[in-house]
Write an enzyme that holds these catalytic residues in place. Structure first.
Site, PDB file in Angstrom:
ATOM      1  CG  HIS A 135      -1.911   0.984   1.383  1.00 45.49           C
ATOM      2  ND1 HIS A 135      -1.645   2.310   1.662  1.00 45.49           N
ATOM      3  CD2 HIS A 135      -3.255   0.892   1.275  1.00 45.49           C
ATOM      4  CE1 HIS A 135      -2.786   2.978   1.713  1.00 45.49           C
ATOM      5  NE2 HIS A 135      -3.779   2.146   1.483  1.00 45.49           N
ATOM      6  CG  ASP A 212       0.467  -1.941   6.311  1.00 42.73           C
ATOM      7  OD1 ASP A 212      -0.460  -1.944   7.145  1.00 42.73           O
ATOM      8  OD2 ASP A 212       0.360  -1.467   5.165  1.00 42.73           O
ATOM      9  CD  GLN A 215      -6.941  -4.365   4.601  1.00 41.34           C
ATOM     10  OE1 GLN A 215      -7.868  -5.068   4.996  1.00 41.34           O
ATOM     11  NE2 GLN A 215      -7.141  -3.161   4.088  1.00 41.34           N
ATOM     12  CE  LYS A 238      -7.398   0.282   6.265  1.00 43.36           C
ATOM     13  NZ  LYS A 238      -8.136   0.540   5.027  1.00 43.36           N
ATOM     14  CB  CYS A 378      -3.482   3.053  -1.636  1.00 41.09           C
ATOM     15  SG  CYS A 378      -4.717   4.296  -1.318  1.00 41.09           S
TER      16      CYS A 378
HETATM   17  N1  PMP Z   1      -1.888  -0.404   4.672  1.00 40.46           N
HETATM   18  C1  PMP Z   1      -2.846  -1.186   4.191  1.00 40.46           C
HETATM   19  C2  PMP Z   1      -2.519  -2.601   3.814  1.00 40.46           C
HETATM   20  C3  PMP Z   1      -4.141  -0.693   4.053  1.00 40.46           C
HETATM   21  O1  PMP Z   1      -5.110  -1.480   3.572  1.00 40.46           O
HETATM   22  C4  PMP Z   1      -4.409   0.645   4.411  1.00 40.46           C
HETATM   23  C5  PMP Z   1      -5.796   1.246   4.252  1.00 40.46           C
HETATM   24  N2  PMP Z   1      -6.347   1.047   2.982  1.00 40.46           N
HETATM   25  C6  PMP Z   1      -3.366   1.422   4.931  1.00 40.46           C
HETATM   26  C7  PMP Z   1      -2.123   0.863   5.052  1.00 40.46           C
HETATM   27  C8  PMP Z   1      -3.572   2.851   5.358  1.00 40.46           C
HETATM   28  O2  PMP Z   1      -4.480   2.931   6.411  1.00 40.46           O
HETATM   29  P1  PMP Z   1      -5.117   4.342   6.800  1.00 40.46           P
HETATM   30  O3  PMP Z   1      -5.635   4.940   5.535  1.00 40.46           O
HETATM   31  O4  PMP Z   1      -6.206   3.965   7.757  1.00 40.46           O
HETATM   32  O5  PMP Z   1      -4.044   5.158   7.434  1.00 40.46           O
END
Ligand code: PMP
Length: 423
Positions: A135, A212, A215, A238, A378
């Site tokens: 991401h 990270d 998920q 999430k 992303c």
């Molecule tokens: N890493 C991963 C794997 C994600 O899925 C996300 C959210 N889509 C993020 C980082 C970023 O999280 P946030 O937008 O809540 O800061």
């Protein structure tokens, strides 16, 4: 967890009962943001109506109550992820937490303390290792760190499925590797990374691991101490909690080595006009007025999820994920990204439909009441590698039922004909 249980749990989530476009809402966008059960909404409301106050400052009764709630929340959230309370710092979200880590390492590399020591100090020629599937939140901060320090950013390439394996990562680890940062569970392919093996590999070269966990923490049991990672990040929104809050986890020794990336009120010991000393972690990473109601609500989300049972949630979602992969890829013209039997996967499925753009797919599904996500999620480099600009992602959670997956499959089955892509 049975389908029956998932149905029962839906009653806890008021938003899921609504209809959209005159059909029952089928919410399959939990990977972007989850919905909140009544218990979480109630906990936040109770705090705001009864104890709301700034924490760690006032000497009045409400401030004391709010501070107690706030620190209790830290204990609860830490226990949920197998950490000690002083190893987690509240951040605005996972993105913020990952920036705190990368910017903290940049500051350590400039000689800023804490007690910055060699492992967190990068110099020209050192290497930061990530994967091509990250991401942007776990990619761009490392690009910036590389620019700031002269380090080189290397990445584990993905294969034609968009997945990668330990054997792809191994040859990229060298005695110059200082940081290995990777997603526990990919938000596009659902790939579950071999965390313990990577931690073991990192320790052979003294590299710091950054997980990270955006998920993973919401969807499966996660124990940071057992995994052995140095740092980790996840977001409240999430995991059936509020947005505006996330967590930075750091193993106690590592957190002590990390200088703060943000400075200001609430994180200082002594300030003179010339210089400032910082508090110990985790407070030193919590500059400014704190998101107290969000912390309280996030703790309520952890209690709710723990009560349902994280192993049960994982098993439920993995079964739904496997079903989505099998049934979506059986539809002519539909390709599921990460449909790779050799890797373990979570409960989401991103897919591409020949001849139909992901945004058209999601609009078509929306008309049937089905909420999915369309775009690059992303993860532009991953999509570029697969030769597409966008995909459609359906992501499940504890409330997702077989009927909802049926509705998705039925709707997707009609898409190519609707858009004339099968002619
Ligand atoms: N890493 C991963 C794997 C994600 O899925 C996300 C959210 N889509 C993020 C980082 C970023 O999280 P946030 O937008 O809540 O800061």
């Amino acid at each position: 967890m049975t389908d029956e249980r998932a149905r029962e749990l839906r009653a806890d989530f008021p938003i899921l009962a609504q209809r959209v476009h005159d059909t029952p809402l089928v919410y399959l966008d939990f990977g972007a943001t989850a919905q909140r059960p009544q218990a979480v909404l109630d906990a936040e409301r109770a705090f705001v109506t009864e104890h709301n106050s700034a924490v760690h400052r006032g000497s009045h009764e409400l401030a004391a109550l709010a501070t107690g709630d706030y620190e209790d929340a830290r204990e609860t959230v830490a226990a949920f992820v197998g950490a000690d309370a002083d190893e987690i710092a509240w951040q605005a979200g996972a993105t913020d937490a990952l920036n705190t880590i990368a910017n903290g390492i940049a500051a350590a590399s400039r000689g800023r303390g804490g007690d910055a020591s060699a492992p967190l100090r990068l110099e020209a020629g050192d290497e930061i290792l990530i994967t091509e599937a990250e991401h942007h939140a776990n990619l761009v901060p490392w690009q910036e760190l590389a620019l700031a320090t002269g380090a080189t950013l290397r990445y584990v390439p993905v294969n034609d499925h968009g997945t990668w394996a330990l054997d792809d990562l191994r040859p990229l680890v060298s005695d110059r590797t200082r940081v290995i940062a990777f997603a526990h569970v990919s938000n596009v392919t659902g790939l579950i990374a071999p965390v313990e093996e990577i931690v073991a590999l990192a320790s052979t070269v003294g590299a710091v691991t950054v997980l990270d966990a955006c998920q993973s923490v919401p969807h499966r049991p996660v124990d940071f101490h057992a995994l052995g990672v140095d740092f980790a990040a996840f977001s409240g929104h999430k995991m059936a909690g509020p947005n505006g809050i996330g967590v930075l986890y750091g193993r106690r020794e590592r957190l002590a080595q990390l200088p703060p990336a943000r400075t200001g009120g609430s994180m200082i010991e002594v300030v003179t006009m010339e210089a400032t000393t910082f508090m110990a972690p985790p407070t030193r990473f919590e500059a400014g007025t704190q998101p107290v109601s969000q912390a309280v609500a996030l703790a309520a989300a952890c209690r709710y999820l723990a009560e349902v049972g994280m192993s049960a949630i994982r098993d439920h979602e993995e079964a739904l994920g496997a079903r989505m992969v099998a049934e979506l890829s059986a539809i002519e013209g539909v390709t599921v990204i990460g449909n790779d039997a050799s890797v373990p996967r979570s409960g989401l499925a991103s897919f591409i439909i020949d001849g139909v753009h992901a945004h058209d797919v999601s609009q078509y599904l929306d008309a049937a009441g089905i909420a999915v996500r369309a775009g690059h999620h992303c993860a532009q480099p991953l999509h570029r590698r697969l030769g597409v600009t966008a995909s459609t992602r359906a992501s499940s959670y504890l409330t997702t039922t077989d009927d909802e997956i049926d509705a998705l499959i039925e709707a997707v089955s009609g898409i190519r004909a609707y858009f004339g892509a099968n002619r």
